[in-house]
Design a protein around this motif. Structure first.
Motif, PDB file in Angstrom:
ATOM      1  N   LEU A  78       0.800  -1.220   0.000  1.00  0.00           N
ATOM      2  CA  LEU A  78       0.000   0.000   0.000  1.00  0.00           C
ATOM      3  C   LEU A  78       0.835   1.274   0.000  1.00  0.00           C
ATOM      4  N   ARG A  86      -1.258  10.635   0.427  1.00  0.00           N
ATOM      5  CA  ARG A  86      -2.632  10.325   0.025  1.00  0.00           C
ATOM      6  C   ARG A  86      -2.684   9.845  -1.416  1.00  0.00           C
ATOM      7  N   LEU A  89      -1.969   6.113  -1.329  1.00  0.00           N
ATOM      8  CA  LEU A  89      -3.016   5.340  -0.650  1.00  0.00           C
ATOM      9  C   LEU A  89      -4.316   5.323  -1.447  1.00  0.00           C
ATOM     10  N   GLN A  90      -4.485   6.222  -2.414  1.00  0.00           N
ATOM     11  CA  GLN A  90      -5.710   6.288  -3.186  1.00  0.00           C
ATOM     12  C   GLN A  90      -5.781   5.267  -4.314  1.00  0.00           C
ATOM     13  N   ALA A  92      -6.679   2.263  -5.835  1.00  0.00           N
ATOM     14  CA  ALA A  92      -7.561   1.174  -5.405  1.00  0.00           C
ATOM     15  C   ALA A  92      -7.053  -0.190  -5.853  1.00  0.00           C
ATOM     16  N   ARG A  94      -4.262  -1.482  -5.636  1.00  0.00           N
ATOM     17  CA  ARG A  94      -3.369  -2.099  -4.653  1.00  0.00           C
ATOM     18  C   ARG A  94      -4.149  -2.880  -3.604  1.00  0.00           C
ATOM     19  N   TYR A  95      -5.365  -2.439  -3.329  1.00  0.00           N
ATOM     20  CA  TYR A  95      -6.150  -3.100  -2.285  1.00  0.00           C
ATOM     21  C   TYR A  95      -6.672  -4.452  -2.770  1.00  0.00           C
ATOM     22  N   SER A 132     -12.679  -3.172  -2.826  1.00  0.00           N
ATOM     23  CA  SER A 132     -11.371  -2.509  -2.740  1.00  0.00           C
ATOM     24  C   SER A 132     -11.546  -1.021  -2.473  1.00  0.00           C
ATOM     25  N   ILE A 133     -12.589  -0.421  -3.030  1.00  0.00           N
ATOM     26  CA  ILE A 133     -12.839   1.004  -2.798  1.00  0.00           C
ATOM     27  C   ILE A 133     -13.253   1.237  -1.350  1.00  0.00           C
ATOM     28  N   ARG A 136     -10.150   0.998   0.643  1.00  0.00           N
ATOM     29  CA  ARG A 136      -9.337   2.188   0.414  1.00  0.00           C
ATOM     30  C   ARG A 136      -9.855   3.378   1.215  1.00  0.00           C
ATOM     31  N   ASP A 137     -11.172   3.592   1.204  1.00  0.00           N
ATOM     32  CA  ASP A 137     -11.740   4.713   1.956  1.00  0.00           C
ATOM     33  C   ASP A 137     -11.490   4.551   3.449  1.00  0.00           C
ATOM     34  N   LEU A 140      -7.843   5.553   3.950  1.00  0.00           N
ATOM     35  CA  LEU A 140      -7.667   7.004   3.796  1.00  0.00           C
ATOM     36  C   LEU A 140      -8.187   7.747   5.018  1.00  0.00           C
TER      37      LEU A 140
END
Length: 440
Positions: A78, A86, A89-90, A92, A94-95, A132-133, A136-137, A140
């Protein structure tokens, strides 16, 4: 003797005709009452069928199938730089590298086994692309999670959710359903282990628009509707009450006021789409306000609601007995003082009722909002009335046109929520009127 007999016969015949007439009238009355009962019964029956159709399709949307996974939020995947930027980390994608291996592990699939690639491809379809989103949120919002191992429930795919809810039957040939036999075996295994389960669908109330049914919600649309209702309340109530007071108490009776009154009554019956065309021409094309913004929708709905509030307010003012005005004027109050200190407070219940009913009508409108472009795909919550937004009825309209099976239950659930809001507003209007009204 003959005359007496004849008279008696006439009396009997007259009584007989009268009895026949009475029976005929009573029969007509009973038939009319029967017609009324039948009409009411049919109306109630159709209403029950309507609600049953909506509820039977929509109640399942309040639950969502989720998968419990233990995820290792590897810093190497990540945030290789370690600065918690940021921008990094944004990403998606990667998640997915975190979620998919954990899911394969739950299914007993070794990701390093090249012979299992087809199995991994099929297994990946059980997970929503929005998972994944979501992850991610979460990261974040709290970057300190990077490097930790967490246990969370992720969203399953829409077809998986439909199968678990019984909307996709398992007893049909594999070629005719979206779920394969292998995927059904995995789902049954995960359900038995408690790794997959149905949870209350909070996302229905918090998510915005999405192309995936499992990550679609009414949150952004509800905020847009809230902004519009606030604009309608702030503009329509004072303008409508002020216009009503002038027309009812101060305006001279001439052809101009008669013309205004006729036009107000006519505006209350104008189709709502006409107000949408007016808003498109005036507020967007002429005034240059942003398209698909809550402020434009609020202004259009204000124009549509004003006649309702004016008519209801004038009726409430007329209901106040003239003796109230005369008594106030008799003790030395001016006309303005008599109206604002005595008449208006007594008319407040009727005004409040008319306002709530007008707001309820505006909340359920779709056609004028379509005309001003509030059918945009809005994922994020609008922060101000000038931001792109949509409304709850428009969101229902958009979901109704979606092709996926899972959007059917979302559509019905959103209708149930909208009907609940409208019912609360109308019941509130009735209760407030009964609470504050005075009988003369």
């Amino acid at each position: 003797m003959t005359d007496v007999t004849q008279n008696s016969g006439n009396v009997v015949a007259s009584n007989h005709h009268r009895d026949l007439g009475l029976r005929s009238r009573y029969g007509s009355e009973r038939r009319f009452q029967s017609y009324g009962v039948i009409a009411i019964g049919l109306g109630v029956l159709f209403l029950i069928l309507l609600f049953w159709s909506i509820i039977s399709k929509g109640y399942t949307a309040f639950q969502q199938t989720k998968i419990n996974l233990e995820l290792e939020l590897s810093e190497q995947i990540l945030d290789p730089s370690g600065n918690r930027a940021r921008e990094q980390l944004q990403m998606a994608i990667r998640y997915n590298k975190i979620i998919e291996p954990a899911f394969y592990k739950a299914l007993g699939i070794n990701p390093k086994d090249k012979t299992k690639r087809q199995d991994m491809k099929e297994a990946k379809k059980l997970i929503s692309r929005g998972a994944s989103i979501e992850l991610r949120d979460m990261v974040l919002e709290n970057p300190d999670l990077v490097g930790q191992t967490i246990n969370i429930w992720i969203v399953a795919d829409g077809d998986t959710d439909s199968f678990v809810k019984g909307q996709i039957p398992r007893d049909v040939p594999e070629s005719r359903r979206q779920i394969t036999d292998q995927q059904i075996g995995w789902i049954d295994s995960l359900m038995e282990q408690g790794v997959m389960a149905k949870k209350f669908n909070w996302g229905l109330f918090t998510y915005g628009a999405s192309s995936r049914a499992e990550t679609a919600g009414i949150g952004a649309a509800a905020v847009g509707s809230l902004f519009m209702m606030l604009i309608v309340l702030v503009l329509a109530l004072p303008i409508g009450v002020a216009a009503s007071i002038y027309l009812e108490e101060f305006a001279p009776q001439n052809r101009w006021t008669d013309l205004i009154e006729v036009n107000i009554n006519n505006l209350a019956a104008v189709p709502s789409i006409v107000f949408g065309l007016l808003g498109l021409a005036v507020f967007i094309n002429f005034a240059g306000l942003p398209r698909s913004a809550s402020v434009v929708g609020g202004l259009v709905l204000t124009l549509m609601t004003l006649p309702t509030i004016i008519i209801a307010t004038r009726s409430a003012l007329k209901a106040v007995p003239p003796s109230i005005r005369e008594a106030a004027l008799g003790i030395g109050a001016s006309k303005t003082q008599a109206i604002f200190h005595h008449v208006l407070p007594l008319a407040a219940p009727g005004i409040l009722t008319g306002t709530i009913i007008g707001l309820a009508q505006a909340l359920g409108e779709t056609a004028p909002l379509l005309m001003i472009g509030m059918v945009a795909f809005v994922k994020d919550y609008p922060v101000t009335p000038l931001d792109p937004a949509t409304a709850l009825p428009v969101q229902i309209y958009m979901w109704a046109n979606a092709a996926e099976r899972a959007f059917v239950e979302r559509t019905s659930a959103a209708i149930m929520i909208l009907l609940a809001f409208l019912a609360v507003m109308n019941i509130s209007a009735v209760l407030l009127r009964r609470r504050f009204e005075r009988r003369w």
